[in-house]
Design a protein around this motif. Structure first.
Motif, mmCIF file in Angstrom:
data_model
loop_
_atom_site.group_PDB
_atom_site.id
_atom_site.type_symbol
_atom_site.label_atom_id
_atom_site.label_comp_id
_atom_site.label_asym_id
_atom_site.label_seq_id
_atom_site.Cartn_x
_atom_site.Cartn_y
_atom_site.Cartn_z
ATOM 1 N N ARG A 95 8.384 3.312 3.965
ATOM 2 C CA ARG A 95 8.780 2.188 3.119
ATOM 3 C C ARG A 95 10.084 1.575 3.607
ATOM 4 O O ARG A 95 10.209 0.340 3.725
ATOM 5 N N VAL A 96 11.056 2.470 3.908
ATOM 6 C CA VAL A 96 12.336 1.958 4.397
ATOM 7 C C VAL A 96 12.159 1.224 5.724
ATOM 8 O O VAL A 96 12.719 0.140 5.949
ATOM 9 N N SER A 97 11.359 1.806 6.620
ATOM 10 C CA SER A 97 11.119 1.159 7.924
ATOM 11 C C SER A 97 10.428 -0.191 7.749
ATOM 12 O O SER A 97 10.785 -1.188 8.401
ATOM 13 N N LYS A 115 0.834 -1.211 0.000
ATOM 14 C CA LYS A 115 0.000 0.000 0.000
ATOM 15 C C LYS A 115 0.861 1.250 0.000
ATOM 16 O O LYS A 115 0.552 2.236 -0.699
ATOM 17 N N ILE A 116 1.937 1.206 0.788
ATOM 18 C CA ILE A 116 2.832 2.369 0.834
ATOM 19 C C ILE A 116 3.451 2.619 -0.538
ATOM 20 O O ILE A 116 3.587 3.758 -0.998
ATOM 21 N N LEU A 117 3.847 1.526 -1.182
ATOM 22 C CA LEU A 117 4.419 1.686 -2.521
ATOM 23 C C LEU A 117 3.386 2.268 -3.484
ATOM 24 O O LEU A 117 3.715 3.124 -4.353
ATOM 25 N N GLU A 118 2.137 1.816 -3.349
ATOM 26 C CA GLU A 118 1.084 2.417 -4.178
ATOM 27 C C GLU A 118 0.915 3.894 -3.861
ATOM 28 O O GLU A 118 0.780 4.740 -4.768
ATOM 29 N N ILE A 174 10.574 -5.890 7.704
ATOM 30 C CA ILE A 174 10.358 -7.152 6.993
ATOM 31 C C ILE A 174 11.656 -7.945 6.935
ATOM 32 O O ILE A 174 11.670 -9.184 7.108
ATOM 33 N N HIS A 175 12.767 -7.259 6.692
ATOM 34 C CA HIS A 175 14.060 -7.936 6.702
ATOM 35 C C HIS A 175 14.353 -8.522 8.083
ATOM 36 O O HIS A 175 14.859 -9.654 8.198
ATOM 37 N N CYS A 176 14.034 -7.767 9.146
ATOM 38 C CA CYS A 176 14.213 -8.297 10.514
ATOM 39 C C CYS A 176 13.343 -9.524 10.738
ATOM 40 O O CYS A 176 13.792 -10.517 11.331
ATOM 41 N N LYS A 177 12.088 -9.444 10.253
ATOM 42 C CA LYS A 177 11.198 -10.585 10.422
ATOM 43 C C LYS A 177 11.717 -11.792 9.653
ATOM 44 O O LYS A 177 11.676 -12.933 10.140
ATOM 45 N N ASN A 178 12.213 -11.566 8.447
ATOM 46 C CA ASN A 178 12.791 -12.679 7.685
ATOM 47 C C ASN A 178 14.012 -13.250 8.403
ATOM 48 O O ASN A 178 14.194 -14.470 8.463
#
Length: 440
Positions: free
Chosen positions: A403-405, A318-321, A410-414
């Protein structure tokens, strides 16, 4: 010639004298009738002495014969009684030896049974000791897994580096494993102590059994001895009282005490075996229950991470949109500002040209007022467009930050999912089974 031979007069037999006259005194001889016959009468007995001596010999022979017959009768009677008494005493001794052999055999059999029982109990304890050692070794794997999980989870990043329920369960698992290891070590020490006590009691019983075995052999050999046995001989000192000889009561009490001690160790062994079995069962069950709790906590946390990552990915989309829309909006605002510039130039050019009118022609007529209103309107619109453009660019910047956050999170979750699921949970699949934790 005979009248010239002098024969010395023999003494009387004392026994005959005792029967005829006073003991120790000889009968007085007849007085001599003359000195001429003195040499013939001094060495001869008188007829009464001859008869007296003759009767005395007969009486003495009869008395000796009677005494001999009496002694013979007494000897035969004594021999018969002695033989009967000796046979009876020997029979009684043989019977008592047989009874003693039965008693020794009975106690020896009981000692043998108890020795075998102690041996079986000791072997069972040694088997349990090996199970305890195996169970103790098996706890090293869960301990390594739990500590590795804790170390791996310290490499989580950002807000995911949190003390959650998984960490609490892992810490509790480490503490539980340490307590289980200490309990297994204490139990193994108790088993070693009980094995030592069993062996000591078994050694005491074996010594007692060995003594009874030798005593049985001696008594059995003694019972088999007969009057015709060639290996019997005199032992004059054997009937003397020996030093430190026990009596029947002490003999029985000694064996009973040994058996009582062995029975006590047997009961203690049985109790300890039940305790060890219960300890192994409980510790294995507790470790597996705690492992299940940790696995469930990991599963819940992985589900939470997956759900959070999904929400973050949806929000990122959504943020990217929104970023795309905002970028297009900024482009549209820039185009609008660019498009409003020509009318502003036209209006300002008109005002500038009209300001060049001479003298009275420089009049604030209706076109002048319209142009001034048009310039003011265009300037207001341009200011509004610039304000909107500034706000749009600020919003775009904030959207970029979001978006960066989101991407970082998401990277932390991965990364957290990789640690939790691929590192920790995959390592926990090597957790020992209940049978391994029970020492099998």
């Amino acid at each position: 010639m005979s009248s010239e031979v002098l024969v010395s007069r023999p003494h009387y037999d004392s026994r005959a004298v005792s029967q005829e006259g006073t003991p120790g005194k000889e009968p007085d001889p007849k007085p001599s009738s003359g000195s001429a016959t003195a040499g013939y009468r001094s060495a001869k007995y008188t007829p009464s002495e001859w008869f007296s001596n003759y009767r005395t010999l007969l009486q003495q022979a009869g008395s000796d014969s009677h005494a001999a017959r009496s002694i013979q009768r007494e000897s035969r009677t004594l021999s018969q009684h002695t033989e009967a008494d000796t046979s009876q005493t020997q029979a009684d001794g043989t019977r008592l030896l047989g009874e003693r052999l039965q008693e020794i055999h009975s106690w020896k059999s009981e000692l043998q049974r108890q020795i075998e029982q102690l041996q079986a109990d000791t072997e069972a304890l040694l088997a349990l000791k090996r199970r305890l050692e195996k169970a103790l070794d098996a706890t090293e794997t869960p301990y390594a897994i739990a500590t590795d999980n804790l170390n791996c989870r310290t490499r989580r990043m950002g807000a995911d580096l949190v003390r959650d329920s998984v960490e609490d369960e892992l810490i509790q698992e480490v503490d539980l494993i340490k307590n289980v290891q200490a309990l297994l070590k204490r139990t193994a020490a108790q088993v070693v102590t009980q094995v030592s006590m069993n062996r000591e009691a078994k050694q005491t019983l074996e010594m007692d059994w060995s003594d009874k075995y030798q005593a049985y052999n001696f008594d059995d050999h003694s019972g088999r001895c007969t009057n015709m046995s060639p290996d019997t001989k005199h032992h004059p000192s054997s009937a003397a009282m020996q030093d430190q000889v026990s009596n029947c009561t002490l003999w029985t009490t000694f064996t009973q005490n040994n058996l009582t001690k062995a029975l006590h160790e047997e009961r203690a062994t049985l109790s300890l075996r039940r305790l060890v079995e219960q300890v192994l069962e409980d510790t294995a069950e507790d470790l597996r229950v705690q492992c299940s709790r940790v696995d469930q906590a990991f599963s819940r946390h992985c589900g939470e991470l997956i759900e959070a990552r999904s929400q973050l990915q949806i929000k990122l989309a959504k943020i990217l949109e929104e970023i795309g829309a905002q970028e297009r909006n900024i482009v549209a605002l820039q185009e609008a500002i660019h498009n409003i510039d020509p009318p502003l130039r036209v209006a300002q050019s008109r005002l500038h040209l009209r300001s060049l009118r001479p003298n009275m022609e420089l009049c604030r007529d209706q076109p002048q007022l319209s142009l001034e209103g048009e310039v003011r309107q265009i300037n207001a619109s341009l200011a509004a467009l610039h304000q909107q453009l500034s706000e749009a660019r600020g919003c775009l910047s904030r959207l970029e930050e979001s978006r960066v956050s989101l991407e970082k999170d998401i990277h932390c979750k991965n990364h957290s999912l990789f640690i939790e699921r691929d590192k920790c949970m995959s390592r926990r699949k090597r957790y020992p089974t209940i049978s391994a934790l029970s020492g099998y």
